[in-house]
Every structure is written in structure tokens, then in C-alpha cells.
Design a protein around this motif. Structure first.
Motif, mmCIF file in Angstrom:
data_model
loop_
_atom_site.group_PDB
_atom_site.id
_atom_site.type_symbol
_atom_site.label_atom_id
_atom_site.label_comp_id
_atom_site.label_asym_id
_atom_site.label_seq_id
_atom_site.Cartn_x
_atom_site.Cartn_y
_atom_site.Cartn_z
ATOM 1 N N LEU A 1 0.831 -1.203 0.000
ATOM 2 C CA LEU A 1 0.000 0.000 0.000
ATOM 3 C C LEU A 1 0.868 1.257 0.000
ATOM 4 N N LEU A 2 1.984 1.218 0.683
ATOM 5 C CA LEU A 2 2.903 2.360 0.643
ATOM 6 C C LEU A 2 3.380 2.625 -0.781
ATOM 7 N N SER A 3 3.648 1.575 -1.539
ATOM 8 C CA SER A 3 4.087 1.780 -2.923
ATOM 9 C C SER A 3 2.991 2.462 -3.738
ATOM 10 N N ARG A 4 1.737 2.087 -3.493
ATOM 11 C CA ARG A 4 0.626 2.726 -4.207
ATOM 12 C C ARG A 4 0.462 4.172 -3.766
ATOM 13 N N VAL A 5 0.533 4.430 -2.471
ATOM 14 C CA VAL A 5 0.374 5.795 -1.965
ATOM 15 C C VAL A 5 1.447 6.704 -2.550
ATOM 16 N N TYR A 6 2.695 6.256 -2.516
ATOM 17 C CA TYR A 6 3.784 7.082 -3.049
ATOM 18 C C TYR A 6 3.640 7.303 -4.552
ATOM 19 N N LEU A 7 3.151 6.296 -5.281
ATOM 20 C CA LEU A 7 2.924 6.479 -6.711
ATOM 21 C C LEU A 7 1.890 7.562 -6.948
ATOM 22 N N TYR A 8 0.809 7.538 -6.177
ATOM 23 C CA TYR A 8 -0.243 8.538 -6.340
ATOM 24 C C TYR A 8 0.260 9.940 -5.965
ATOM 25 N N MET A 9 1.244 9.991 -5.085
ATOM 26 C CA MET A 9 1.838 11.270 -4.689
ATOM 27 C C MET A 9 2.884 11.747 -5.695
ATOM 28 N N GLU A 10 3.217 10.904 -6.654
ATOM 29 C CA GLU A 10 4.289 11.145 -7.619
ATOM 30 C C GLU A 10 5.658 11.193 -6.967
ATOM 31 N N ASN A 11 5.794 10.504 -5.844
ATOM 32 C CA ASN A 11 7.109 10.297 -5.236
ATOM 33 C C ASN A 11 7.617 8.963 -5.786
ATOM 34 N N ALA B 1 10.556 7.645 -6.570
ATOM 35 C CA ALA B 1 11.661 6.902 -5.960
ATOM 36 C C ALA B 1 11.168 6.059 -4.788
ATOM 37 N N LYS B 2 10.289 6.630 -3.964
ATOM 38 C CA LYS B 2 9.751 5.873 -2.830
ATOM 39 C C LYS B 2 8.796 4.779 -3.299
ATOM 40 N N ALA B 3 8.058 5.042 -4.370
ATOM 41 C CA ALA B 3 7.177 4.012 -4.925
ATOM 42 C C ALA B 3 7.995 2.800 -5.356
ATOM 43 N N ILE B 4 9.126 3.041 -5.990
ATOM 44 C CA ILE B 4 10.012 1.949 -6.406
ATOM 45 C C ILE B 4 10.603 1.249 -5.195
ATOM 46 N N GLU B 5 11.032 2.020 -4.206
ATOM 47 C CA GLU B 5 11.627 1.439 -2.997
ATOM 48 C C GLU B 5 10.679 0.439 -2.340
ATOM 49 N N TYR B 6 9.423 0.818 -2.197
ATOM 50 C CA TYR B 6 8.488 -0.071 -1.513
ATOM 51 C C TYR B 6 7.999 -1.198 -2.430
ATOM 52 N N ALA B 7 7.917 -0.943 -3.709
ATOM 53 C CA ALA B 7 7.608 -2.033 -4.632
ATOM 54 C C ALA B 7 8.708 -3.087 -4.577
ATOM 55 N N ASP B 8 9.951 -2.636 -4.532
ATOM 56 C CA ASP B 8 11.081 -3.566 -4.431
ATOM 57 C C ASP B 8 11.006 -4.405 -3.159
ATOM 58 N N LYS B 9 10.615 -3.776 -2.072
ATOM 59 C CA LYS B 9 10.513 -4.529 -0.811
ATOM 60 C C LYS B 9 9.513 -5.671 -0.937
ATOM 61 N N VAL B 10 8.394 -5.395 -1.570
ATOM 62 C CA VAL B 10 7.368 -6.431 -1.724
ATOM 63 C C VAL B 10 7.867 -7.534 -2.651
ATOM 64 N N GLU C 1 5.629 2.095 -13.789
ATOM 65 C CA GLU C 1 5.182 3.479 -13.978
ATOM 66 C C GLU C 1 6.162 4.463 -13.359
ATOM 67 N N ALA C 2 6.607 4.156 -12.154
ATOM 68 C CA ALA C 2 7.555 5.055 -11.492
ATOM 69 C C ALA C 2 8.864 5.142 -12.273
#
Length: 486
Positions: free
Chosen positions: A215-225, A227-236, A372-373
């Protein structure tokens, strides 16, 4: 509010645990001081909070107000049901779906707050786990609310009105709407805290560390952050907890129990006793055997996209209904001139046509979030690689895959990713957000009851007031501090 029973009676949804499954057996309330004195009591209260999600008011109505406005679907006739106004972007200030979704969402938030307030952090790993699960639920529900009633974060950097933040059980408080940014910040804080607390590995009906990270990866993507979207996607992805199912399994993906599906990250668990029959999500999509309404079909524009590649395994989720013509030949059935292409992403769990456990997050989305990120950061090859991974799972090979030098008519790598998100995540309540948060118009250039007389296309611009819904008028009457959307 001394007794926990008081707020549970409002929804009549508090549950007991049975064989590690969520059920709808009513819980006989106890004094709050008693129930929260034991881990078992806290666990029971937490299960009650999960059960709010699977109600008609939450799971089904949230789907109606998020997926029906997309370009993936077409309604084959007028209806007296208020979801008609969600579908055609002619919203009312008092709509059944938005009013009841809002109310149920805040009831669930109240339930989560009740648990959060009564857990002492650090007392035991078990209670810390339950604290983390309720923080996740509170964050997820606030996130769903703000994206429904507040404009996309990318518009005005989150400074538009959002929704109320409710972080306690003070029922007499009448807070105003916080900004979209403030709500997102609150969601991030809850999720970040939950990530540190969640240690147990539970099935996909429950929150875990990886669910929070998804969910953090989705939230950061929607925020257009990005780098953080990728970071949390990688964790998953690197957690190893999930894997894409093979192509043949994928063809029956949505009939599988979410607990036995290795790709599902979080789903709103429905059991046989939870089947809503004609009020279920799948009822409007699947009219086979006369058990569902079967009045909302896959749109012509979605089918045209899907049909570019006949071998695509995702063809299994959209199929035409046939009838015999006067000569006895099979022809595609129609309703009011709209071809019947039934949708099967919410059908067939446990062999029941209208039963499903709506998937909130799955691994394919995480790969496409990362894609996308990366596309937005200029990492074209990384984005294309993730898109091709999803396409190969769908049975596509060779020239059916993309390269950085062959985008197959798309004008950018980002367009490639968004098109793949549309194909892969269709009918999963994401398309509307994907379009508007990327500041794109929703173009519905196909037959259906979204069109006014004489129209052949409906175009909703990302700045249109009806990209979001009115705050339910009853809530504004009850809380004078709330302001209405234009």
C-alpha cells in the motif's frame, strides 16, 4: 461510550474467529475494559474491524463508485439505481452508494481507533501485531475515502480539500475536512508505524508487513514520489512472499480462494455465508444462468485493446454471451443494442457464481507500479522489462512484447505502462485513478448509457468537478464544519 457493544450494534458486524477464517457470527459485546484485557479479546475486536470491509456498503459500493466511471465498462440500459449517476458522471449530493460508503468507512475507522486506543505498544508481539493491523486498516480506509471525495494528489500538490481525519473515538468532535496532503501524510504515518509492528506472516485476508509495503508503494505512486514508490515495490517483490501465477492458473485466477493464491497480497475475504447474490459485485457483470443482473459489460474500447492480441490470457476474463438467430446460428447477444460481453473477475469462487473475495492488491500491480515510477524517472528499460514480465505471464511472446525501440504505436514508455495497467488491472477499481492522477481525460467513445442523446463520445477532463463525488449531504447537515465539493 463505555460499552464496546454500542458502536458494534450500529453496524451489527462484530465477529468471532473460527478456524482462522473471518465469519459474520455476531459478537456479544462486553465492557471495553474486559474485552481489551486479553489478546483474544483484541483479536476478536480486530476481526470485527476487518468485517466492515466486506459489507455491501464498503466492498460493493466502493467498487461501484470507482470502477463504473471508468472506460472499461458500458452500461446497457438506464436504471433507477443511484450507481447510474456514478457511471455517467452526473452525481447527486445524496447518492445511496456514496452516503453509505462514507458512513461505513467512518464506522470502520471508529472500530480501528477503539482498538488502537486500548493497546499498549510493546506489551507483547501478539498485541503489537494487532495494533499494526488496525493502523493498516485505519490508513487504508482513509486512503480510499480521500481518493473518492478529494481531488488527485497531483492536482495542486495535495492542497485541495480532502476528508475528515478521525484518529480517536471522540464521537462529539466535528472536524473539518483536512487537505488531501494532510490525509496522505496521516496515511503514511500510520503505514510507516504499522510496518515496524507487523512481524507475523498471515494469509492475504489480513495485514502484514508486506501488505503495508504494497500500500505504501501505491500511496507514493499517487503522490508522484516515484523513488519511494520503487523502494516499496522492491521490498514487496524481493520479500519472496508472492509470485506471479503461471499462465494456465492465471486463466482461473479470480475463482481461486485468496489464501491459496500466491499472487494475492490483500483481499477482502468473502466466504459462502457472505454471498450477496444479486447485490454482489459480480452480479452486474455476469448474467450467465440468470443468477446475476448482467447489465454492465466490457466496453468496446477495452475489447478493442484486448483484441490486439488474441492469445492474451486476459481474454478469459471477458467473454461474449451467445443466442440463436432466426436461422439457428450463434450470434452475440445484445441488450438495448449493446453487445453482451460478460466480465468474470468477480465470479465463481467456491463454485458460486456471485461469490468473490475482491482483490485490493496483488503482485502484478506492484510490478506495474514499479514500471510506472521508472517510466516517469526516465528508466525506460526497467519500465519495459516489468511490463514484459506481465505480458509474458499473459502468454504473449516475441513480437507481442515491447522494446525501448518498439513501443507499438504508443508515444511514450509511460503510455505503454498505463495501457498495460488498463489491460492487467481492468475492473479492479484502479483505472479511474490511473487516468485522472496522470492528468489525462477519461474518453468513453463507445456505445452505452453514459451518452446523452446525439452524443457518440463522453470526455471527462481531469479538472472536471465530477472527477470526485459530493460529500454526502446528510453528513454536511450533521457536521456544519464540512464544506461541499463544487
Amino acid at each position: 461510550m463505555k460499552k464496546l457493544l454500542l458502536y458494534l450494534n450500529i453496524a451489527a458486524l462484530f465477529v468471532m474467529i473460527s478456524s482462522c477464517e473471518l465469519s459474520l457470527d455476531p459478537y456479544n459485546g462486553k465492557e471495553a475494559s474486559s474485552i481489551f484485557a486479553t489478546t483474544e479479546g483484541i483479536q476478536t475486536a480486530t476481526l470485527g474491524n476487518y468485517s466492515f470491509l466486506k459489507t455491501l456498503d464498503y466492498a460493493t459500493f466502493y467498487h461501484f463508485i470507482t470502477e463504473y466511471p471508468s472506460d472499461n465498462v458500458t452500461l446497457s440500459g438506464s436504471t433507477g439505481n443511484n450507481f447510474f449517476f456514478a457511471y455517467n458522471y452526473r452525481h447527486l449530493t445524496e447518492m445511496t452508494q456514496t452516503s453509505r460508503f462514507w458512513r461505513r468507512a467512518y464506522e470502520a475507522i471508529y472500530g480501528a481507533n477503539k482498538v488502537i486506543e486500548n493497546i499498549e505498544e510493546g506489551k507483547s508481539p501478539e498485541t503489537d501485531q494487532l495494533l499494526g493491523e488496525n493502523l493498516y486498516l485505519r490508513a487504508m480506509i482513509h486512503f480510499d475515502l480521500v481518493n473518492t471525495f478529494g481531488r488527485p494528489y497531483a492536482q495542486n500538490q495535495g492542497n485541495n480539500p480532502g476528508v475528515m481525519i478521525r484518529k480517536d473515538t471522540e464521537v462529539s468532535a466535528l472536524p473539518p475536512r483536512s487537505s488531501v496532503k494532510e490525509v496522505y501524510d496521516f496515511v503514511l504515518a500510520d503505514l510507516t508505524k504499522a510496518e515496524t509492528l507487523l512481524k507475523a506472516t498471515k494469509n492475504s485476508s489480513f495485514a502484514s508487513k508486506e501488505v503495508v509495503q504494497a500500500l505504501l508503494s501505491r500511496v507514493y505512486l499517487y503522490m508522484e514520489n516515484n523513488a519511494k514508490a520503487i523502494e516499496y515495490a522492491d521490498k514487496v517483490i524481493k520479500s519472496g512472499r508472492y509470485k506471479l501465477v503461471d499462465t494456465e492458473t492465471y486463466k482461473k485466477f479470480f475463482t481461486l480462494s485468496n489464501e491459496s493464491n500466491p499472487e494475492t497480497i490483500f483481499a477482502i475475504k468473502h466466504m459462502v455465508v457472505d454471498d450477496l447474490a444479486k447485490e454482489a459485485i459480480g452480479s452486474m457483470y455476469d448474467g450467465t444462468a440468470g443468477l446475476g443482473w448482467g447489465e454492465m459489460y466490457a466496453s468496446e474500447s477495452y475489447r478493442n485493446l484486448l483484441n490486439k492480441y488474441p492469445n492474451d490470457a486476459r481474454q478469459n476474463f471477458v467473454k461474449p454471451a451467445y443466442v440463436k438467430d432466426a436461422s439457428g446460428k450463434d450470434v452475440i447477444a445484445a441488450r438495448n443494442g449493446i453487445p453482451k460481453y460478460f466480465i468474470f473477475k468477480y465470479s465463481g469462487q467456491d463454485g458460486i457464481q456471485t461469490l468473490s473475495s475482491p482483490i485490493y492488491m496483488r503482485l502484478a500491480e506492484i510490478y506495474l507500479t514499479r514500471a510506472e515510477a521508472n517510466a516517469k524517472l526516465g528508466n525506460a528499460k526497467a519500465a519495459i522489462d516489468d511490463v514484459n514480465l506481465i505480458r509474458m505471464r499473459a502468454g504473449l511472446t516475441g513480437t507481442e512484447l515491447y522494446s525501448t525501440t518498439d513501443l507499438k504505436g504508443n508515444t511514450s514508455v509511460l503510455n505503454v505502462v498505463l495501457e498495460e495497467r488498463r489491460l492487467e488491472l481492468s475492473f479492479e477499481s484502479l483505472r479511474k485513478f490511473d487516468v485522472f492522477r496522470n492528468k489525462l481525460p477519461m474518453v468513453r467513445n463507445y456505445p452505452g448509457y453514459h451518452l446523452l442523446s446525439g452524443e457518440n463520445t463522453q470526455v471527462i477532463q481531469p479538472t472536471d468537478p465530477r472527477v470526485i463525488y459530493f460529500i454526502p449531504q446528510q453528513e454536511i447537515v450533521l457536521n456544519k464544519n464540512l464544506t461541499q465539493n463544487p
